[in-house]
Design a protein around this motif. Structure first.
Motif, PDB file in Angstrom:
ATOM      1  N   ALA A  19       0.898  -1.131   0.063  1.00 45.00           N
ATOM      2  CA  ALA A  19      -0.075   0.074   0.012  1.00 45.00           C
ATOM      3  C   ALA A  19       0.758   1.258   0.054  1.00 45.00           C
ATOM      4  CB  ALA A  19      -1.101   0.006   1.207  1.00 45.00           C
ATOM      5  N   ARG A  20       2.144   1.135   0.629  1.00 44.06           N
ATOM      6  CA  ARG A  20       2.861   2.259   0.580  1.00 44.06           C
ATOM      7  C   ARG A  20       4.238   2.254  -0.430  1.00 44.06           C
ATOM      8  NH1 ARG A  20       1.873   1.695   6.194  1.00 44.06           N
ATOM      9  NH2 ARG A  20       4.025   1.053   6.491  1.00 44.06           N
ATOM     10  N   GLY A  21       4.133   1.361  -1.441  1.00 37.79           N
ATOM     11  CA  GLY A  21       5.263   1.215  -2.299  1.00 37.79           C
ATOM     12  C   GLY A  21       5.391  -0.157  -2.750  1.00 37.79           C
ATOM     13  N   THR A  22       6.611  -0.929  -2.561  1.00 42.46           N
ATOM     14  CA  THR A  22       6.992  -2.184  -2.979  1.00 42.46           C
ATOM     15  C   THR A  22       7.932  -2.949  -1.860  1.00 42.46           C
ATOM     16  OG1 THR A  22       7.074  -1.349  -5.412  1.00 42.46           O
ATOM     17  CG2 THR A  22       8.066  -3.525  -4.878  1.00 42.46           C
ATOM     18  N   GLN A  23       7.316  -4.065  -1.869  1.00 45.07           N
ATOM     19  CA  GLN A  23       8.163  -5.044  -0.680  1.00 45.07           C
ATOM     20  C   GLN A  23       8.615  -6.363  -1.465  1.00 45.07           C
ATOM     21  OE1 GLN A  23       5.016  -6.575   2.205  1.00 45.07           O
ATOM     22  NE2 GLN A  23       3.503  -6.428   0.523  1.00 45.07           N
ATOM     23  N   PHE A  24       9.668  -6.854  -0.546  1.00 48.88           N
ATOM     24  CA  PHE A  24      10.158  -8.054  -0.901  1.00 48.88           C
ATOM     25  C   PHE A  24      10.846  -8.559   0.252  1.00 48.88           C
ATOM     26  CE2 PHE A  24      13.646  -4.867  -0.827  1.00 48.88           C
ATOM     27  CZ  PHE A  24      14.601  -5.559  -0.306  1.00 48.88           C
ATOM     28  N   ASP A  25      10.980  -9.906  -0.117  1.00 46.52           N
ATOM     29  CA  ASP A  25      11.589 -10.700   1.159  1.00 46.52           C
ATOM     30  C   ASP A  25      13.171 -11.159   0.920  1.00 46.52           C
ATOM     31  OD1 ASP A  25       9.140 -10.878   2.259  1.00 46.52           O
ATOM     32  OD2 ASP A  25       8.637 -12.737   1.180  1.00 46.52           O
ATOM     33  N   LEU A  26      13.908 -11.057   1.920  1.00 45.49           N
ATOM     34  CA  LEU A  26      15.162 -11.122   2.099  1.00 45.49           C
ATOM     35  C   LEU A  26      15.298 -12.661   2.816  1.00 45.49           C
ATOM     36  CD1 LEU A  26      18.126 -10.648   1.118  1.00 45.49           C
ATOM     37  CD2 LEU A  26      18.532  -9.487   3.345  1.00 45.49           C
ATOM     38  N   HIS A  27      15.865 -13.767   2.405  1.00 47.02           N
ATOM     39  CA  HIS A  27      15.758 -15.078   2.977  1.00 47.02           C
ATOM     40  C   HIS A  27      17.026 -15.435   3.252  1.00 47.02           C
ATOM     41  CE1 HIS A  27      14.276 -18.887   4.408  1.00 47.02           C
ATOM     42  NE2 HIS A  27      15.383 -19.690   3.582  1.00 47.02           N
ATOM     43  N   VAL A  28      17.473 -15.742   4.268  1.00 47.84           N
ATOM     44  CA  VAL A  28      18.805 -16.395   4.800  1.00 47.84           C
ATOM     45  C   VAL A  28      18.707 -17.577   5.491  1.00 47.84           C
ATOM     46  CG1 VAL A  28      20.815 -15.755   6.007  1.00 47.84           C
ATOM     47  CG2 VAL A  28      19.526 -13.918   5.223  1.00 47.84           C
ATOM     48  N   SER A  29      19.552 -18.413   5.328  1.00 47.02           N
ATOM     49  CA  SER A  29      19.716 -19.980   5.763  1.00 47.02           C
ATOM     50  C   SER A  29      20.853 -20.132   6.257  1.00 47.02           C
ATOM     51  CB  SER A  29      19.390 -20.988   4.829  1.00 47.02           C
ATOM     52  OG  SER A  29      19.463 -22.343   5.632  1.00 47.02           O
ATOM     53  N   ALA A  30      21.058 -20.752   7.865  1.00 48.02           N
ATOM     54  CA  ALA A  30      22.275 -20.899   8.280  1.00 48.02           C
ATOM     55  C   ALA A  30      22.344 -22.500   8.544  1.00 48.02           C
ATOM     56  CB  ALA A  30      22.463 -20.431   9.741  1.00 48.02           C
ATOM     57  N   ARG A  31      23.310 -23.184   8.032  1.00 53.74           N
ATOM     58  CA  ARG A  31      23.755 -24.632   8.240  1.00 53.74           C
ATOM     59  C   ARG A  31      24.863 -25.070   9.102  1.00 53.74           C
ATOM     60  NH1 ARG A  31      23.244 -22.966   3.309  1.00 53.74           N
ATOM     61  NH2 ARG A  31      25.622 -23.762   2.869  1.00 53.74           N
ATOM     62  N   VAL A  32      25.019 -26.234   9.469  1.00 54.03           N
ATOM     63  CA  VAL A  32      26.124 -26.636  10.410  1.00 54.03           C
ATOM     64  C   VAL A  32      26.212 -28.084   9.867  1.00 54.03           C
ATOM     65  CG1 VAL A  32      26.928 -27.338  12.584  1.00 54.03           C
ATOM     66  CG2 VAL A  32      25.868 -25.273  12.356  1.00 54.03           C
TER      67      VAL A  32
END
Length: 270
Positions: free
Chosen positions: A121-134
């Motif tokens: 509603a106020r612009g453009t959105q996106f997702d930043l996805h991060v994964s950590a593995r051991v």
């Protein structure tokens, strides 16, 4: 490789240079970043815990991998092919899934990418996805939702009807929280560290980092969280520093609020 608070200096310069007007692509980069062999600096971990309220333990706080991955995220979001200037992006939501306790001595491998560019509603959105593995197994994952505001968009804050819950604690948040968290997180956005910078973006004074407020909530819940869980938050109105705020928790839901809500969250066993 050890990551600490000084790893974003080059990224900060690129972020500032990103404010120079230029033609930008319309889509998110179709690529990802990876960084292997990340070790925890124990002094940095202790400093982070002190700023956010976590006890000193051999287990990583649930929000700490977000800080470890922040230099990688900044490298990604300051790429020439990234569609938005990173300074000015608004962090509006964050979801973290903890698969189980992560030992502070573990060696972590991170991967990162973006997805789901969509209107807001106020612009453009996106997702930043991060994964950590051991050792090849995912131990932690996070999705941060960012908003790029449009000049034609309406007001900044959600003004829907809201009823304050009963507070379980009252926190005094000093003005130094902005600079203290910037020092341990590497997020030196001027809205958090400079009154002049904050005013340039429409705030009367500096504001607390959203991820500091999430970390502070989870620090207050230490000992009451399941071994594996997902914690979702929405960042509402900013905490203008210094501030006195209320904290409420019950039935897996928590909130930071004053006259209006600042953060609303929920913990769900995984």
């Amino acid at each position: 490789m050890e990551l600490g608070p000084g790893d974003t200096s080059g990224n900060t310069l690129r972020a500032v240079l990103g404010l120079i007007p230029r033609k930008r692509p319309a889509q998110l980069p179709a690529l990802g970043f990876e960084q292997a062999g990340v070790r925890v600096d124990r002094e940095h971990l202790a400093a982070y815990g002190k700023v956010c309220g976590f006890r000193l333990r051999d287990e990583l706080p649930p929000t700490y991998p977000h800080v470890l991955a922040f230099p990688l995220a900044m490298r990604f979001m300051t790429l020439p092919q990234f569609p938005f200037p990173v300074i000015g992006l608004v962090h509006i939501a964050n979801s973290i899934t903890v698969r189980g306790p992560v030992d502070a001595g573990a060696v972590l491998d991170f991967s990162l990418g973006t997805r789901d560019l969509r209107p807001h509603a106020r612009g453009t959105q996106f997702d930043l996805h991060v994964s950590a593995r051991v050792d090849g197994a995912e131990v932690w994952a996070s999705t941060s939702t960012y908003l790029s505001r449009s000049a034609q968009a309406g007001g900044r804050h959600d003004r829907t009807e809201w009823e304050a819950p009963a507070a379980t604690a009252v926190w005094r948040v000093p003005a130094r929280v902005g600079t203290d968290y910037a020092a341990v997180s590497g997020d030196r956005n001027p809205i958090h560290t400079s009154r002049v910078g904050a005013r340039l973006f429409g705030f009367p004074r500096t504001i607390a980092h959203g991820m500091w407020s999430k970390a502070r909530c989870l620090a207050a819940l230490e000992g009451r969280l399941p071994a594996a869980y997902t914690v979702d938050v929405q960042f509402k109105q900013p905490i203008v520093l210094p501030a006195t705020v209320n904290f409420a928790y019950g039935n897996g839901q928590f909130e930071i609020f004053g006259k209006r809500p600042h953060l609303a969250g929920q913990v769900t066993p995984a």
